[in-house]
Scaffold this active site. Structure first.
Site, short mmCIF file in Angstrom:
data_model
loop_
_atom_site.label_atom_id
_atom_site.label_comp_id
_atom_site.label_asym_id
_atom_site.label_seq_id
_atom_site.Cartn_x
_atom_site.Cartn_y
_atom_site.Cartn_z
N LYS A 49 0.82 -1.22 0.00
CA LYS A 49 0.00 0.00 0.00
C LYS A 49 0.85 1.26 0.00
O LYS A 49 0.59 2.18 -0.76
CB LYS A 49 -0.93 0.06 1.22
CG LYS A 49 -2.01 -0.97 1.24
CD LYS A 49 -2.91 -0.78 2.46
CE LYS A 49 -2.20 -0.77 3.77
NZ LYS A 49 -1.51 -1.98 4.18
N ARG B 72 -10.81 3.02 9.26
CA ARG B 72 -10.61 1.67 9.80
C ARG B 72 -11.82 1.13 10.54
O ARG B 72 -11.82 -0.03 10.94
CB ARG B 72 -9.41 1.67 10.76
CG ARG B 72 -8.10 1.80 10.04
CD ARG B 72 -6.95 1.58 10.97
NE ARG B 72 -5.71 1.83 10.27
CZ ARG B 72 -4.73 0.97 10.17
NH1 ARG B 72 -4.80 -0.19 10.74
NH2 ARG B 72 -3.65 1.26 9.51
N ARG C 162 11.93 -9.18 4.60
CA ARG C 162 12.15 -7.78 4.96
C ARG C 162 12.59 -7.68 6.42
O ARG C 162 13.48 -6.91 6.74
CB ARG C 162 10.86 -6.97 4.73
CG ARG C 162 11.02 -5.49 5.02
CD ARG C 162 9.79 -4.71 4.69
NE ARG C 162 8.81 -4.81 5.76
CZ ARG C 162 7.62 -4.25 5.76
NH1 ARG C 162 7.23 -3.55 4.70
NH2 ARG C 162 6.81 -4.37 6.78
N ARG D 238 14.25 -6.53 11.83
CA ARG D 238 13.01 -6.43 12.60
C ARG D 238 12.76 -7.76 13.31
O ARG D 238 11.99 -8.60 12.84
CB ARG D 238 11.83 -6.09 11.70
CG ARG D 238 11.96 -4.76 11.00
CD ARG D 238 10.74 -4.52 10.15
NE ARG D 238 10.82 -3.26 9.42
CZ ARG D 238 9.79 -2.68 8.85
NH1 ARG D 238 8.60 -3.23 8.90
NH2 ARG D 238 9.95 -1.54 8.21
N ARG E 182 -1.33 -10.21 12.58
CA ARG E 182 -1.67 -8.88 12.04
C ARG E 182 -2.59 -9.02 10.83
O ARG E 182 -3.52 -8.23 10.64
CB ARG E 182 -0.41 -8.10 11.65
CG ARG E 182 0.31 -7.51 12.84
CD ARG E 182 1.23 -6.37 12.49
NE ARG E 182 2.08 -6.60 11.35
CZ ARG E 182 3.39 -6.80 11.40
NH1 ARG E 182 4.03 -6.78 12.55
NH2 ARG E 182 4.08 -6.99 10.30
#
Length: 191
Positions: free
Chosen positions: A14, A89, A128, A134, A145
């Site tokens: 996005k 949202r 990633r 991360r 998520r």
């Protein structure tokens, strides 16, 4: 005039597509997450409030988010249109946005939903996480998520589908391929 929303699960691209759409159509990409992060970084009153809410594990209340979006849509650069990312949202935010636009005799031109293969996106996000260090982005966390995204956005996707403004775009492929699909969809919905 291009008044748009982009939606999709974590890792769907996005943010990348929002920047490209904004450049191609000359409209600002407005990310509520970016606005919150900027205010936190700058130590504004809003930033302190948002930071306290997020640290406690809560969600920023609709009233606060709505006020920020309403203010941002009033900026001069948003007059020819905008692309919202991360908002709305909740069904309440959908209703609020509709009222804000209607007060200026406007409506949404379209809502783009990037659809992706969940397993492929999980793999992409794990790569990633590895390259960007991360450590908290584990497969379990990523899938959680995605489940939250599906649960929370399903009613919103349904609302926009009922309004006839929802366009599902295949978010798989190269960044350029997805940009081309999104651009064609926007051009067909707004003329």
């Amino acid at each position: 005039m291009k008044r748009l929303i982009i939606m999709g699960p974590p890792g769907a691209g996005k943010g990348t597509q929002a920047v490209r759409i904004a450049e191609r159509f000359g409209i600002p990409a407005i990310s509520t997450g970016d606005i919150f992060r900027s205010n936190i970084k700058d130590g504004t009153e809003l930033g302190r409030q948002v930071e306290a809410i997020l640290k406690s594990g809560g969600y920023v209340p609709d009233e606060m988010t709505n006020a920020i979006v309403q203010d941002r849509l009033g900026w001069v650069d948003a007059a020819p249109g905008f692309l919202l990312d991360g908002y709305p949202r909740t069904p309440g935010q959908v209703e609020f946005l509709d009222r804000v636009l209607a007060a200026h005799d406007h409506a949404l031109d379209g809502v783009i939903e990037l659809t992706v293969d969940e397993d492929a996106v999980v793999s992409r996000l794990l790569k990633r996480a590895e390259t960007e260090g991360r450590a908290d982005d584990t497969e379990k966390v990523i899938r959680e998520r995605m489940a939250i995204y599906r649960k929370e956005t399903a009613p919103i996707i349904a609302l926009y589908d009922q309004q006839g403004v929802l366009v599902k775009i295949d978010g798989m492929g190269t960044v350029d391929e997805v940009t081309e699909r999104v651009s064609k969809a926007i051009e067909s919905m707004t003329g």
